[in-house]
Design a protein around this motif. Structure first.
Motif, PDB file in Angstrom:
ATOM      1  N   UNK A   1      -6.107  18.115 -11.038  1.00  0.00           N
ATOM      2  CA  UNK A   1      -7.079  17.458 -11.917  1.00  0.00           C
ATOM      3  C   UNK A   1      -6.485  17.196 -13.298  1.00  0.00           C
ATOM      4  N   UNK A   2      -5.761  18.187 -13.845  1.00  0.00           N
ATOM      5  CA  UNK A   2      -5.177  18.027 -15.180  1.00  0.00           C
ATOM      6  C   UNK A   2      -4.097  16.954 -15.213  1.00  0.00           C
ATOM      7  N   UNK A   3      -3.459  16.712 -14.071  1.00  0.00           N
ATOM      8  CA  UNK A   3      -2.384  15.715 -14.050  1.00  0.00           C
ATOM      9  C   UNK A   3      -2.906  14.302 -14.310  1.00  0.00           C
ATOM     10  N   UNK A   4      -4.194  14.109 -14.182  1.00  0.00           N
ATOM     11  CA  UNK A   4      -4.795  12.796 -14.444  1.00  0.00           C
ATOM     12  C   UNK A   4      -5.433  12.720 -15.835  1.00  0.00           C
TER      13      UNK A   4
ATOM     14  N   UNK B   1      -9.388  16.454 -23.957  1.00  0.00           N
ATOM     15  CA  UNK B   1      -8.876  16.034 -22.665  1.00  0.00           C
ATOM     16  C   UNK B   1      -9.573  14.748 -22.251  1.00  0.00           C
ATOM     17  N   UNK B   2      -8.791  13.685 -22.089  1.00  0.00           N
ATOM     18  CA  UNK B   2      -9.333  12.395 -21.659  1.00  0.00           C
ATOM     19  C   UNK B   2      -8.688  11.975 -20.346  1.00  0.00           C
ATOM     20  N   UNK B   3      -9.461  11.313 -19.518  1.00  0.00           N
ATOM     21  CA  UNK B   3      -8.967  10.842 -18.221  1.00  0.00           C
ATOM     22  C   UNK B   3      -8.028   9.659 -18.439  1.00  0.00           C
ATOM     23  N   UNK B   4      -6.814   9.745 -17.893  1.00  0.00           N
ATOM     24  CA  UNK B   4      -5.834   8.661 -18.059  1.00  0.00           C
ATOM     25  C   UNK B   4      -5.358   8.120 -16.728  1.00  0.00           C
ATOM     26  N   UNK B   5      -5.899   8.599 -15.638  1.00  0.00           N
ATOM     27  CA  UNK B   5      -5.503   8.101 -14.324  1.00  0.00           C
ATOM     28  C   UNK B   5      -4.056   8.432 -13.986  1.00  0.00           C
ATOM     29  N   UNK B   6      -3.317   7.440 -13.512  1.00  0.00           N
ATOM     30  CA  UNK B   6      -1.932   7.648 -13.090  1.00  0.00           C
ATOM     31  C   UNK B   6      -0.929   7.439 -14.230  1.00  0.00           C
ATOM     32  N   UNK B   7      -1.417   7.381 -15.454  1.00  0.00           N
ATOM     33  CA  UNK B   7      -0.523   7.124 -16.589  1.00  0.00           C
ATOM     34  C   UNK B   7       0.552   8.193 -16.714  1.00  0.00           C
TER      35      UNK B   7
END
Length: 304
Positions: free
Chosen positions: A47-50, A59-65
């Protein structure tokens, strides 16, 4: 009659539930530990990897960035190259050294357990402590290794202070530290080979080398496959020695994937990118292991 059968079935179900209950009770500590310390951290890492989570930050969602950035990061690519090169040097060295020592053990008449214990000792010794000792041994200016080379008239080496020599130096150290486990496995495998097969081959005129190649190695192929597999997995997680001895230097010459992961997480506090590296490493190890099993047709479990 029907009532009696129903009662018997009911008692059997109760007994089965009681047995299962005791089994789950005894398994509970391990299951709880597996859940808390393996399953939950693994899911949290994925989960943290995204996200772009940083220690002490938001913590913001960045997808596959994170994955795209890491796959194009020259430092991580260099670390991946170093890890692959280390694996290509380390795995054959461990297999050859362990197999050679195991074959020598068979010729030892007395005190075999003492030698096996001596080779196994590095595995139960603190890796951090032994790394510090080896750092002093291979110290380029006053280390024992260069003093020994000077004593026999050979040119001194820069060891881990040279970009070209640093990784091979670490290979030597890690082989010394880990070869004991493979020696124990190979020794057990060789001792399990039926002696009458070698005796019959010797009577037919087969030399020691031929018996090794055509009899011993095929019969211990499961052990050989196991040693290669666990050694490859361990080499891809190479961390302690470069962290303590070289800090990844000189010039990232000994930076490995796990060391770069550590830097991202605990030096730069970039937990999200570090989690992405961890997931990429997991996928790489999984794929490589599956390929090894796919190519394991040379392994024979039949000794008839």
């Amino acid at each position: 009659m029907t009532t009696a059968r129903t009662g018997i079935k009911a008692r059997r179900r109760r007994n089965s539930r009681q047995k299962n209950g005791w089994a789950y009770l005894f398994l509970a500590p391990q299951l709880v530990g597996l859940l808390l310390f393996t399953v939950v951290p693994t899911l949290a890492t994925i989960a943290l990897s995204f996200t772009n989570f940083r220690l002490g930050g938001t913590s913001d969602w960045v997808g596959f960035e994170n994955y795209l950035n890491q796959l194009s990061d020259p430092v991580l690519l260099k670390a991946a190259t170093n890890t692959v090169v280390f694996t290509l040097m380390y795995v054959p060295a461990v297999v050859v050294a362990a197999l050679s020592v195991s074959l020598l053990f068979l010729r030892v008449r007395g005190g075999r357990a003492v030698y096996q214990t001596a080779y196994f000792m590095p595995l139960v010794t603190s890796t951090a402590a032994t790394s510090l000792v080896w750092a002093l041994v291979f110290q380029p200016d006053y280390g024992l290794a260069n003093k020994a080379l000077e004593g026999i008239g050979l040119p001194v080496l820069r060891w881990y202070s040279s970009p070209d020599q640093a990784l091979p130096t670490l290979v030597l150290i890690v082989v010394w530290a880990t070869v004991g486990n493979s020696i124990i496995l190979f020794t057990a495998g060789i001792q399990s080979v039926p002696s009458h097969i070698n005796e019959a081959a010797a009577l037919d005129g087969a030399t020691g080398l031929k018996r090794l190649v055509f009899i011993t190695l095929p019969l211990i192929s499961p052990t050989l496959f196991f040693v290669i597999t666990i050694t490859v997995i361990g080499s891809l997680q190479f961390f302690v020695e470069p962290f303590i001895i070289t800090s990844g230097g000189p010039g990232n010459a000994t930076t490995t994937v796990v060391l770069e992961l550590y830097r991202q997480a605990f030096t730069y506090s970039a937990i999200g990118p570090a989690a992405a590296i961890s997931c990429l490493l997991f996928v790489a190890i999984l794929l490589l292991t599956l390929i090894q099993f796919r190519l394991s047709r040379w392994v024979s479990y039949d000794r008839d």
